[in-house]
Write a protein that holds these residues in place. Structure first.
Motif, mmCIF file in Angstrom:
data_model
loop_
_atom_site.group_PDB
_atom_site.id
_atom_site.type_symbol
_atom_site.label_atom_id
_atom_site.label_comp_id
_atom_site.label_asym_id
_atom_site.label_seq_id
_atom_site.Cartn_x
_atom_site.Cartn_y
_atom_site.Cartn_z
ATOM 1 N N SER A 115 1.876 10.451 -5.394
ATOM 2 C CA SER A 115 0.757 10.142 -5.746
ATOM 3 C C SER A 115 0.910 11.556 -6.472
ATOM 4 C CB SER A 115 -0.229 10.429 -4.563
ATOM 5 O OG SER A 115 -1.661 11.263 -4.652
ATOM 6 N N ALA A 116 -0.070 12.290 -7.385
ATOM 7 C CA ALA A 116 0.236 13.360 -7.412
ATOM 8 C C ALA A 116 -1.425 14.264 -7.240
ATOM 9 C CB ALA A 116 -0.158 13.385 -9.654
ATOM 10 N N THR A 117 -1.339 13.736 -6.351
ATOM 11 C CA THR A 117 -2.697 14.776 -5.825
ATOM 12 C C THR A 117 -2.076 15.946 -4.934
ATOM 13 O OG1 THR A 117 -3.493 12.517 -5.210
ATOM 14 C CG2 THR A 117 -4.653 14.282 -4.184
ATOM 15 N N ILE B 181 2.383 14.361 3.853
ATOM 16 C CA ILE B 181 3.168 13.834 2.471
ATOM 17 C C ILE B 181 3.438 12.386 2.671
ATOM 18 C CG2 ILE B 181 5.969 13.575 1.531
ATOM 19 C CD1 ILE B 181 4.552 16.622 1.868
ATOM 20 N N PRO B 182 2.863 12.087 1.070
ATOM 21 C CA PRO B 182 2.278 11.063 1.101
ATOM 22 C C PRO B 182 3.070 9.557 1.356
ATOM 23 C CG PRO B 182 1.634 12.352 -0.586
ATOM 24 C CD PRO B 182 2.121 13.032 0.200
ATOM 25 N N GLU B 183 2.711 8.662 1.355
ATOM 26 C CA GLU B 183 3.485 7.512 2.037
ATOM 27 C C GLU B 183 4.627 8.410 2.896
ATOM 28 O OE1 GLU B 183 5.176 5.248 -1.962
ATOM 29 O OE2 GLU B 183 3.434 6.733 -2.623
ATOM 30 N N VAL B 184 4.494 8.383 3.381
ATOM 31 C CA VAL B 184 5.924 9.136 4.865
ATOM 32 C C VAL B 184 4.947 9.211 6.069
ATOM 33 C CG1 VAL B 184 7.077 11.268 6.012
ATOM 34 C CG2 VAL B 184 7.241 10.553 3.455
ATOM 35 N N LEU C 8 8.817 17.064 -5.315
ATOM 36 C CA LEU C 8 9.127 18.604 -4.707
ATOM 37 C C LEU C 8 7.048 18.735 -4.122
ATOM 38 C CD1 LEU C 8 9.950 21.111 -3.551
ATOM 39 C CD2 LEU C 8 9.744 22.320 -6.139
ATOM 40 N N TYR C 9 6.716 18.620 -2.517
ATOM 41 C CA TYR C 9 5.837 19.376 -1.845
ATOM 42 C C TYR C 9 5.936 20.577 -1.454
ATOM 43 C CZ TYR C 9 4.499 14.745 -2.744
ATOM 44 O OH TYR C 9 4.416 13.240 -3.012
ATOM 45 N N ASP C 10 4.879 21.657 -1.495
ATOM 46 C CA ASP C 10 4.917 22.420 -1.205
ATOM 47 C C ASP C 10 3.348 23.298 -0.228
ATOM 48 O OD1 ASP C 10 6.401 25.617 -1.829
ATOM 49 O OD2 ASP C 10 4.204 25.541 -1.994
ATOM 50 N N GLN D 190 2.162 18.914 -4.982
ATOM 51 C CA GLN D 190 2.519 18.740 -5.539
ATOM 52 C C GLN D 190 3.507 19.342 -6.962
ATOM 53 O OE1 GLN D 190 3.103 14.191 -7.010
ATOM 54 N NE2 GLN D 190 3.336 15.026 -9.162
ATOM 55 N N LYS D 191 5.253 19.560 -6.738
ATOM 56 C CA LYS D 191 5.477 20.387 -7.455
ATOM 57 C C LYS D 191 6.112 20.512 -8.488
ATOM 58 C CE LYS D 191 3.053 24.459 -5.666
ATOM 59 N NZ LYS D 191 1.850 25.463 -6.723
#
Length: 243
Positions: A46-48, A54-57, A89-91, A99-100
Protein backbone atom coordinates in the motif's frame (compact mmCIF):
# COMPACT_ATOMS: atom_id res chain seq x y z
CA UNK A 1 37.52 1.05 8.10
CA UNK A 2 37.35 -2.03 10.27
CA UNK A 3 40.57 -3.72 9.13
CA UNK A 4 40.15 -7.04 10.93
CA UNK A 5 36.89 -7.64 9.12
CA UNK A 6 38.36 -6.63 5.78
CA UNK A 7 41.17 -9.13 6.26
CA UNK A 8 38.52 -11.86 6.49
CA UNK A 9 36.80 -10.72 3.29
CA UNK A 10 37.66 -13.81 1.29
CA UNK A 11 35.94 -16.03 3.82
CA UNK A 12 32.71 -14.07 4.01
CA UNK A 13 32.36 -13.64 0.24
CA UNK A 14 32.70 -17.38 -0.24
CA UNK A 15 30.01 -17.74 2.40
CA UNK A 16 28.14 -14.60 1.39
CA UNK A 17 24.53 -14.06 0.43
CA UNK A 18 23.44 -16.99 2.56
CA UNK A 19 26.06 -19.43 1.32
CA UNK A 20 28.94 -20.98 3.18
CA UNK A 21 30.07 -24.30 1.79
CA UNK A 22 33.52 -23.01 0.88
CA UNK A 23 32.72 -23.59 -2.81
CA UNK A 24 31.15 -20.19 -3.37
CA UNK A 25 27.42 -20.72 -2.94
CA UNK A 26 26.84 -17.26 -4.37
CA UNK A 27 28.70 -18.02 -7.59
CA UNK A 28 25.51 -18.82 -9.52
CA UNK A 29 23.49 -15.90 -8.24
CA UNK A 30 23.04 -14.76 -11.82
CA UNK A 31 21.80 -18.13 -13.02
CA UNK A 32 18.10 -17.48 -12.57
CA UNK A 33 15.52 -18.51 -15.13
CA UNK A 34 15.29 -16.46 -18.29
CA UNK A 35 12.47 -13.99 -18.14
CA UNK A 36 12.66 -13.34 -14.42
CA UNK A 37 11.83 -9.68 -14.06
CA UNK A 38 14.66 -7.27 -13.31
CA UNK A 39 14.48 -4.61 -10.66
CA UNK A 40 12.01 -2.10 -12.08
CA UNK A 41 8.69 -0.61 -11.13
CA UNK A 42 7.61 -2.10 -7.85
CA UNK A 43 4.21 -3.40 -6.90
CA UNK A 44 2.29 -4.94 -4.02
CA UNK A 45 2.36 -2.83 -0.88
CA UNK A 46 0.00 0.00 0.00
CA UNK A 47 1.07 3.58 -0.74
CA UNK A 48 -1.10 4.92 2.09
CA UNK A 49 0.56 7.25 4.60
CA UNK A 50 -0.02 7.85 8.33
CA UNK A 51 -0.59 4.14 8.93
CA UNK A 52 -1.10 2.70 12.38
CA UNK A 53 0.71 -0.49 11.37
CA UNK A 54 2.99 -1.80 8.64
CA UNK A 55 0.65 -3.13 5.91
CA UNK A 56 0.23 -6.88 5.40
CA UNK A 57 2.30 -7.79 8.47
CA UNK A 58 0.42 -9.87 11.04
CA UNK A 59 0.81 -10.10 14.78
CA UNK A 60 3.49 -12.83 14.78
CA UNK A 61 6.14 -10.70 13.08
CA UNK A 62 4.75 -7.34 14.16
CA UNK A 63 5.35 -8.33 17.78
CA UNK A 64 9.05 -8.81 16.96
CA UNK A 65 9.55 -5.24 15.72
CA UNK A 66 11.30 -3.42 18.58
CA UNK A 67 9.16 -0.75 20.24
CA UNK A 68 11.81 1.85 19.52
CA UNK A 69 12.09 1.14 15.79
CA UNK A 70 11.07 4.07 13.61
CA UNK A 71 12.22 2.65 10.27
CA UNK A 72 11.13 -0.62 8.68
CA UNK A 73 12.27 -2.12 5.40
CA UNK A 74 9.43 -4.49 4.49
CA UNK A 75 10.23 -7.25 1.98
CA UNK A 76 7.02 -8.65 0.51
CA UNK A 77 7.86 -11.94 -1.20
CA UNK A 78 5.44 -12.95 -3.95
CA UNK A 79 5.21 -16.55 -2.75
CA UNK A 80 6.85 -19.20 -0.61
CA UNK A 81 8.73 -20.62 -3.61
CA UNK A 82 9.12 -17.40 -5.62
CA UNK A 83 12.26 -15.30 -6.12
CA UNK A 84 10.25 -12.13 -6.82
CA UNK A 85 9.53 -9.55 -4.15
CA UNK A 86 8.74 -5.91 -3.45
CA UNK A 87 10.74 -3.81 -0.97
CA UNK A 88 9.05 -0.89 0.80
CA UNK A 89 10.71 1.58 3.18
CA UNK A 90 8.47 2.86 5.98
CA UNK A 91 9.33 5.65 8.39
CA UNK A 92 7.34 6.40 11.54
CA UNK A 93 6.43 10.01 12.22
CA UNK A 94 4.08 11.72 14.64
CA UNK A 95 1.02 10.59 12.64
CA UNK A 96 2.08 7.00 11.98
CA UNK A 97 3.98 5.02 9.38
CA UNK A 98 4.66 6.68 6.02
CA UNK A 99 5.91 4.98 2.87
CA UNK A 100 9.21 6.54 1.77
CA UNK A 101 10.24 4.26 -1.09
CA UNK A 102 9.06 1.22 -3.02
CA UNK A 103 11.04 -0.98 -5.41
CA UNK A 104 10.92 -4.30 -7.26
CA UNK A 105 13.30 -6.82 -5.70
CA UNK A 106 14.47 -10.42 -5.59
CA UNK A 107 15.03 -12.86 -2.74
CA UNK A 108 16.41 -16.41 -2.56
CA UNK A 109 15.92 -18.20 -5.87
CA UNK A 110 13.99 -21.02 -4.16
CA UNK A 111 11.85 -18.65 -2.11
CA UNK A 112 11.52 -18.39 1.66
CA UNK A 113 11.94 -20.48 4.80
CA UNK A 114 11.43 -20.18 8.54
CA UNK A 115 14.33 -22.62 9.08
CA UNK A 116 17.09 -21.24 6.90
CA UNK A 117 20.23 -23.34 6.58
CA UNK A 118 23.44 -23.08 4.63
CA UNK A 119 23.00 -23.57 0.90
CA UNK A 120 19.20 -23.91 0.77
CA UNK A 121 18.89 -20.95 -1.63
CA UNK A 122 15.98 -19.57 0.41
CA UNK A 123 15.76 -16.30 2.32
CA UNK A 124 15.03 -16.41 6.05
CA UNK A 125 11.61 -15.20 7.21
CA UNK A 126 11.79 -12.83 10.16
CA UNK A 127 12.56 -9.46 11.68
CA UNK A 128 16.23 -8.49 11.73
CA UNK A 129 18.09 -5.32 12.72
CA UNK A 130 20.03 -3.27 10.17
CA UNK A 131 23.16 -1.85 11.77
CA UNK A 132 26.07 -2.06 9.30
CA UNK A 133 26.77 -1.29 5.66
CA UNK A 134 29.56 -1.22 3.10
CA UNK A 135 30.51 -1.88 -0.46
CA UNK A 136 32.98 -1.69 -3.30
CA UNK A 137 31.87 1.87 -4.06
CA UNK A 138 32.58 4.85 -1.86
CA UNK A 139 30.11 5.78 0.87
CA UNK A 140 27.14 7.49 -0.85
CA UNK A 141 26.15 9.31 2.33
CA UNK A 142 25.19 6.42 4.60
CA UNK A 143 24.16 7.05 8.19
CA UNK A 144 24.99 3.45 9.14
CA UNK A 145 28.70 2.65 9.69
CA UNK A 146 30.07 2.03 6.20
CA UNK A 147 33.03 -0.19 5.25
CA UNK A 148 34.42 0.92 1.87
CA UNK A 149 36.59 -1.86 0.45
CA UNK A 150 37.39 -3.66 -2.79
CA UNK A 151 37.19 -6.82 -0.68
CA UNK A 152 33.44 -6.82 -1.40
CA UNK A 153 34.17 -7.62 -5.06
CA UNK A 154 32.71 -11.06 -5.93
CA UNK A 155 35.20 -13.78 -6.95
CA UNK A 156 36.05 -13.86 -10.66
CA UNK A 157 34.44 -17.28 -11.13
CA UNK A 158 30.98 -15.98 -10.18
CA UNK A 159 28.60 -15.17 -13.04
CA UNK A 160 29.50 -11.96 -14.88
CA UNK A 161 26.17 -10.33 -14.13
CA UNK A 162 26.92 -10.52 -10.40
CA UNK A 163 30.06 -8.37 -10.65
CA UNK A 164 28.34 -5.34 -9.15
CA UNK A 165 26.07 -7.08 -6.63
CA UNK A 166 28.09 -5.86 -3.66
CA UNK A 167 28.87 -2.34 -4.85
CA UNK A 168 26.51 -1.36 -2.01
CA UNK A 169 25.33 -3.65 0.79
CA UNK A 170 23.48 -3.45 4.08
CA UNK A 171 24.02 -6.42 6.38
CA UNK A 172 20.85 -8.14 7.60
CA UNK A 173 21.47 -9.20 11.19
CA UNK A 174 20.75 -12.87 10.66
CA UNK A 175 23.39 -15.07 12.35
CA UNK A 176 25.98 -12.29 12.47
CA UNK A 177 27.61 -9.99 15.01
CA UNK A 178 25.98 -6.57 14.88
CA UNK A 179 28.28 -3.57 14.98
CA UNK A 180 30.87 -5.22 12.72
CA UNK A 181 31.57 -4.86 9.01
CA UNK A 182 29.33 -6.92 6.70
CA UNK A 183 32.60 -8.67 5.78
CA UNK A 184 32.89 -10.19 9.27
CA UNK A 185 32.47 -13.99 8.74
CA UNK A 186 31.49 -14.77 12.35
CA UNK A 187 28.37 -16.98 12.63
CA UNK A 188 27.24 -16.94 16.30
CA UNK A 189 24.61 -19.67 15.76
CA UNK A 190 27.00 -21.91 13.81
CA UNK A 191 27.96 -22.26 10.17
CA UNK A 192 25.08 -24.64 9.36
CA UNK A 193 22.58 -21.85 9.99
CA UNK A 194 23.99 -19.89 7.06
CA UNK A 195 24.89 -16.22 7.07
CA UNK A 196 26.15 -13.36 4.97
CA UNK A 197 22.54 -12.36 4.26
CA UNK A 198 22.54 -8.83 2.86
CA UNK A 199 20.49 -6.22 1.10
CA UNK A 200 22.48 -5.64 -2.08
CA UNK A 201 22.26 -4.60 -5.71
CA UNK A 202 20.06 -6.57 -8.09
CA UNK A 203 21.26 -8.57 -11.07
CA UNK A 204 17.83 -9.47 -12.42
CA UNK A 205 17.14 -12.85 -10.80
CA UNK A 206 17.05 -14.70 -7.49
CA UNK A 207 19.88 -14.83 -4.96
CA UNK A 208 21.35 -17.42 -2.61
CA UNK A 209 19.45 -15.89 0.35
CA UNK A 210 19.93 -12.12 0.15
CA UNK A 211 17.43 -9.47 -0.90
CA UNK A 212 18.45 -7.46 -3.96
CA UNK A 213 17.17 -4.12 -5.27
CA UNK A 214 18.24 -1.67 -8.02
CA UNK A 215 21.23 0.62 -7.49
CA UNK A 216 19.04 3.69 -6.96
CA UNK A 217 17.16 1.81 -4.24
CA UNK A 218 20.37 0.86 -2.43
CA UNK A 219 21.54 4.47 -2.55
CA UNK A 220 18.20 5.65 -1.19
CA UNK A 221 18.23 3.07 1.60
CA UNK A 222 21.80 3.84 2.60
CA UNK A 223 21.04 7.54 2.82
CA UNK A 224 17.81 6.99 4.74
CA UNK A 225 18.56 4.24 7.27
CA UNK A 226 19.50 5.92 10.53
CA UNK A 227 20.88 4.09 13.60
CA UNK A 228 19.05 6.58 15.80
CA UNK A 229 15.77 5.27 14.36
CA UNK A 230 16.66 1.60 15.03
CA UNK A 231 15.95 0.31 11.51
CA UNK A 232 14.86 -3.28 10.97
CA UNK A 233 13.92 -5.42 8.00
CA UNK A 234 10.67 -7.42 8.12
CA UNK A 235 10.93 -10.05 5.41
CA UNK A 236 9.12 -13.09 4.08
CA UNK A 237 6.56 -14.32 1.61
CA UNK A 238 3.15 -12.71 1.95
CA UNK A 239 1.56 -15.69 3.72
CA UNK A 240 4.22 -15.78 6.44
CA UNK A 241 4.17 -12.00 6.75
CA UNK A 242 0.44 -11.96 7.32
CA UNK A 243 0.43 -14.69 9.99
Amino acid sequence: MRMAAVAAAGLVLLAGCGGGSGRGDGKDDGAGKKGERPGGAARGASATTHLERIPEVGSALRSRIPAGSRQVVAVYGDGADSADATVVLYDKGAKGWDQKGRWAAHNGRRGWTVHHHEGDKRSPVGVFALTDAGGVLADPGAKLPYTHSSAFTPPSYWSKNTRHDFDYVVAINYNRVKGTSPLDPTRPEGQSKGGGVWLHMDHGSGTSACVSVPKAAMQALLRALDPARQPVVVMGDKAHLAA
